[in-house]
Design an enzyme around this catalytic site. Structure first.
Site, PDB file in Angstrom:
ATOM      1  N   GLU A  38       0.810  -1.211   0.000  1.00 59.26           N
ATOM      2  CA  GLU A  38       0.000   0.000   0.000  1.00 59.26           C
ATOM      3  C   GLU A  38       0.846   1.266   0.000  1.00 59.26           C
ATOM      4  O   GLU A  38       0.555   2.222  -0.727  1.00 59.26           O
ATOM      5  CB  GLU A  38      -0.952   0.011   1.211  1.00 59.26           C
TER       6      GLU A  38
ATOM      7  N   HIS B  19     -11.760  -4.841   7.778  1.00 63.39           N
ATOM      8  CA  HIS B  19     -12.544  -4.664   6.556  1.00 63.39           C
ATOM      9  C   HIS B  19     -13.807  -3.853   6.813  1.00 63.39           C
ATOM     10  O   HIS B  19     -14.672  -3.779   5.951  1.00 63.39           O
ATOM     11  CB  HIS B  19     -12.951  -6.023   5.974  1.00 63.39           C
TER      12      HIS B  19
HETATM   13  C1  LIG Z   1      -1.874  -4.876   4.011  1.00 65.06           C
HETATM   14  C2  LIG Z   1      -2.934  -5.658   3.336  1.00 65.06           C
HETATM   15  N1  LIG Z   1      -3.308  -5.325   2.095  1.00 65.06           N
HETATM   16  C3  LIG Z   1      -4.280  -6.000   1.477  1.00 65.06           C
HETATM   17  C4  LIG Z   1      -4.893  -7.042   2.088  1.00 65.06           C
HETATM   18  C5  LIG Z   1      -5.998  -7.800   1.382  1.00 65.06           C
HETATM   19  N2  LIG Z   1      -5.482  -9.125   1.081  1.00 65.06           N
HETATM   20  C6  LIG Z   1      -5.729 -10.160   1.900  1.00 65.06           C
HETATM   21  S1  LIG Z   1      -4.869 -11.495   1.468  1.00 65.06           S
HETATM   22  C7  LIG Z   1      -4.199 -10.737   0.132  1.00 65.06           C
HETATM   23  C8  LIG Z   1      -3.251 -11.482  -0.733  1.00 65.06           C
HETATM   24  C9  LIG Z   1      -2.175 -12.056   0.080  1.00 65.06           C
HETATM   25  O1  LIG Z   1      -1.343 -12.816  -0.726  1.00 65.06           O
HETATM   26  P1  LIG Z   1      -0.231 -13.724  -0.093  1.00 65.06           P
HETATM   27  O2  LIG Z   1       0.642 -12.924   0.809  1.00 65.06           O
HETATM   28  O3  LIG Z   1       0.422 -14.458  -1.193  1.00 65.06           O
HETATM   29  O4  LIG Z   1      -1.040 -14.723   0.854  1.00 65.06           O
HETATM   30  P2  LIG Z   1      -2.178 -15.776   0.419  1.00 65.06           P
HETATM   31  O5  LIG Z   1      -3.471 -15.061   0.464  1.00 65.06           O
HETATM   32  O6  LIG Z   1      -1.849 -16.276  -0.945  1.00 65.06           O
HETATM   33  O7  LIG Z   1      -2.116 -16.830   1.455  1.00 65.06           O
HETATM   34  C10 LIG Z   1      -4.646  -9.425   0.050  1.00 65.06           C
HETATM   35  C11 LIG Z   1      -4.283  -8.478  -1.009  1.00 65.06           C
HETATM   36  C12 LIG Z   1      -4.494  -7.352   3.389  1.00 65.06           C
HETATM   37  N3  LIG Z   1      -5.072  -8.338   4.099  1.00 65.06           N
HETATM   38  N4  LIG Z   1      -3.516  -6.663   3.990  1.00 65.06           N
END
Ligand SMILES: Cc1ncc(C[n+]2csc(CCOP(=O)(O)OP(=O)(O)O)c2C)c(N)n1
Ligand SMILES: [Mg+2]
Lengths: 327, 367
Positions: free
Chosen positions: A60, A129
């Protein structure tokens, strides 16, 4: 005119502004191929391509920091934060730079960017959220903060935000995304930033609110008016910063009574600022203390309890009655 | 003057069991028969619990959650390599690890039904609750590790989990840097499940591996087959031993795959092909470990059927406990703002309770 929900209306504004102005770019997490987790950016990647609709890596602060650079470099970035709770990660860039570059350069440089994100509770989502923290942004000098309350004004305000020369934080009440549809003209229309609207005229009390709280407040006002034969005036702020004090002060000067409804925690919330303005500019017209209906100073409860914690029409109605009864 | 070489680096990959369950004996970790069976059982419980939770979500009995099917080995095996003295710092896709650390399944369900109470369980110990802000927990892990070191707890280290998406956050890089500068006893486990919602790892980073991100911080980094429970156990055990001996941090890239949707609100058909998903089902961590147990004579067909029935019954019992609970105190959020009560906040609590009573009591108002 087409009947659109708020997601479609915001999407229309993005399509039309990108069409009109080749410097407008959209960036954020999952905004391209996935079309945004709420589908707000639907169709943009197909229409405008990867160079202008950017699926960024997950960071972000980087999204906002690079948006600032893009804006300095002649683009008009519209950056998305996936949810309110993650927008805080961008605060160092917003407070440290986006809001200050105009002052730092003595007007030589500006940051015409929009940071948009879903805001507020009511959709039974996970922690982070469902946050209502508009003051975190409204408190920063140099940032404009806009919160629409329906499809039509969302579209018209976003158009203005994109065209504005300064950074605008555009908070979209997610509970309203698909709550109802409205006629939205095809022809682009713009609403001025920093201006409130009187959405229901009255003479006995002024109810001030914004975003998702508007609809339950209107419901409460209509119910109380029906029961008591009163006429409540309702002001929809639309912009939290700069705040249209004049519309509020003028209304309360006529009605003599006011209730402010906010979803966010109580302390240091927007209601406190509005009450201070009334204190400054309409104290001698007040016939009752100004009441506020707000969230509580607790960590945003998970959704099991959110219904109990977010102000509802019944709570607003009780505050209206109480304020009307005050002698 | 010619350029001289200052340093060169390599990135290694560890696999102990291939996708058909074939074992490289030279790398087999030292696990007893009982431990192997317990590890398989724990992964099966995570799988069954996850699949049940998807059904519950579809029926509206819980809210949104992120399924972990396909990633059981990557968090469960490390939990088996840890002791109670080690800290488990998860993100949100470590159901297997949490269950192995003693979290009852019903807690997961309460949590995902919007009740903070889900994060409280008897054996909480050194296990942190779900951390949704992507990447942020990596820094907490480094601080915890520093604390362990300062307190002289030489039998304690920290294991932090996060996804491939998290490696884009500044927090991740800052955590690796601090851990390395402090030589903190921490093991970073990146569950590279190939996707961060709709973004494939190839667009998340231009690096060929995530393991190589360790190189910049001069710490050991290794890529591990994250669907190979034995490899994950071995790699975590080695990294923990090094950390506890004063050897500092390690980055483990666990190569795995998110077989389900990102969360139950996500539609993965928008961004990935079914063929890709099917290919990864061939590398299912459970299937592979079961073949291994079979080859070792530890689990035959009948034994497996019995185990599956037992695990399914355990899941059903957890769901029953989940649904039976009703004692969610409406004003609990006021209890946990500060450790000491304050009259202003107590005043707000009174207002809240009065408003609630006027609305017809907690049942009427719970959403
Ligand atoms: C700081 C932040 N930005 C956005 C989100 C929304 N979000 C939740 S999971 C995710 C993707 C995460 O990807 P990864 O780190 O590969 O973990 P995975 O979900 O694949 O286990 C996003 C964008 C969040 N939870 N936290
Ligand atoms: Mg991932």
């Amino acid at each position: 005119m087409a009947k659109l929900n708020m997601v479609q209306a915001i999407n229309l504004a993005l399509h039309q502004e990108m069409e009109r102005d080749g410097t407008v770019v959209v960036l954020g997490e999952d905004v391209g191929l996935d079309e945004g987790v709420f589908r707000v950016t639907a169709g943009l990647l197909t229409r405008f391509g990867e160079a202008r609709v950017i699926d960024t890596p997950l960071a972000e602060a980087a999204i906002v920091g690079t948006s600032i650079g893009m804006a300095l470099g002649g683009l008009r970035p519209v950056a998305e934060m996936q949810f309110d709770g993650f927008s805080y990660l961008s605060i160092p860039q917003l407070e440290g730079h986006a809001s200050r570059l105009r002052a730092r350069s003595q007007g030589q440089r500006t940051v015409p960017m929009v940071l948009r994100f879903p805001y507020g509770g009511g959709v039974r989502a996970l922690e982070h959220h469902s946050e209502a923290r508009e003051v975190l942004y409204a408190h920063v000098p140099g940032l404009k903060v806009v919160i629409p309350s329906g499809p039509r004004n969302a579209r018209a305000l976003l158009v203005s935000a994109i065209r504005d020369p300064d950074p605008v934080v555009f908070m979209e009440p997610k509970a309203l995304y698909r709550a109802f549809k409205e006629e939205v003209p095809e022809q682009a229309e713009a609403l001025p930033l920093g201006q409130a609207q009187v959405v229901k005229e009255g003479r006995d009390l002024t109810l001030v609110t914004w975003g998702a709280m508007l609809h339950r407040s209107l419901q409460a006002a209509e119910e109380v008016d029906r029961r008591r034969g009163t006429r409540t005036e309702v002001v929809d702020l639309l912009s939290l910063a700069p705040l249209d004090g004049e519309t509020v002060v003028n209304s309360v000067s006529r009605t003599g009574r006011a209730v402010v409804v906010q979803e966010s925690p109580q302390s240091y919330g927007p209601a406190a600022e509005i009450i201070a303005r009334l204190n400054d500019r309409a104290l001698d017209r007040l016939e009752a203390p100004v009441a506020r209906v707000s969230g509580f100073d607790v960590v945003t409860p998970y959704f099991g309890r959110e219904k109990a914690y977010i102000p509802d029409a019944a709570r607003v109605a009780r505050a209206l009655e109480h304020t009307l009864d005050y002698r | 003057m010619p350029l001289s070489d200052l340093a060169s680096f390599q990135v290694q990959r560890l696999q102990v069991l291939d996708q058909d369950g074939k074992l490289d004996q030279s790398l087999e970790p030292d696990l007893t028969r009982a431990q192997k069976l317990a590890l398989y059982r724990a992964m099966l419980l995570a799988r069954e619990g996850d699949q049940k939770a998807i059904k519950l979500q579809r029926q509206g009995r819980i809210g949104t959650f992120g399924p972990s099917t396909g990633q059981e080995a990557a968090s469960t095996a490390p939990a088996f390599a840890m002791t109670e003295r080690d800290w488990f710092v998860g993100a949100f896709r470590e159901l297997g690890g949490w269950l192995a650390r003693g979290m009852p399944l019903e807690n997961f369900l309460w949590f995902h039904n919007g009740w903070e109470e889900g994060s409280v369980f008897p054996s909480l110990g050194r296990t942190l609750p779900v951390n949704i802000i992507v990447g942020s927990q990596t820094l907490h892990a480094v601080g915890l590790a520093y604390a362990m070191k300062l307190r002289g707890e030489q039998d304690s280290a920290v294991v932090a989990f996060f996804g491939d998406g998290a490696t884009s956050q500044g927090d991740f890089h800052e955590a690796l840097n601090f851990a390395s500068v402090w030589q903190a006893p921490v093991v970073f486990i990146c569950q590279n499940n190939q996707w961060a919602i709709s973004l494939p790892v190839g667009k998340q980073t231009h690096s060929r591996t995530l393991a190589q991100k360790a190189i910049a911080y001069d710490m050991p980094g290794i890529q591990v087959d994250g669907n190979d429970a034995l490899a994950m156990f071995r790699a975590t055990q080695e990294a923990l031993a090094r950390a506890k001996a004063g050897g500092g941090p390690t980055l483990i890239e666990a190569v795995t795959y998110r077989l389900m949707m990102h969360t139950t609100s996500d539609d993965p058909t928008k961004y990935r092909t079914e063929a890709e998903v099917q290919e990864w089902w061939q590398r299912d961590p459970l299937k592979r470990f079961r073949l291994y147990l079979g080859a070792q004579g530890l689990l035959d067909e009948a034994g497996h059927a019995a185990l599956e029935a037992e695990v399914k019954a355990e899941v059903e019992a957890a769901v029953a406990r989940f649904e039976a609970r009703r004692d969610f105190k409406p004003d609990a959020p006021f209890d946990h703002v500060f450790g000491t009560p304050h009259p202003e906040l107590e005043g707000q609590r009174k207002t809240f309770l009065r408003e609630l009573a006027q609305a017809g009591g907690p049942e009427a108002r719970h959403g």
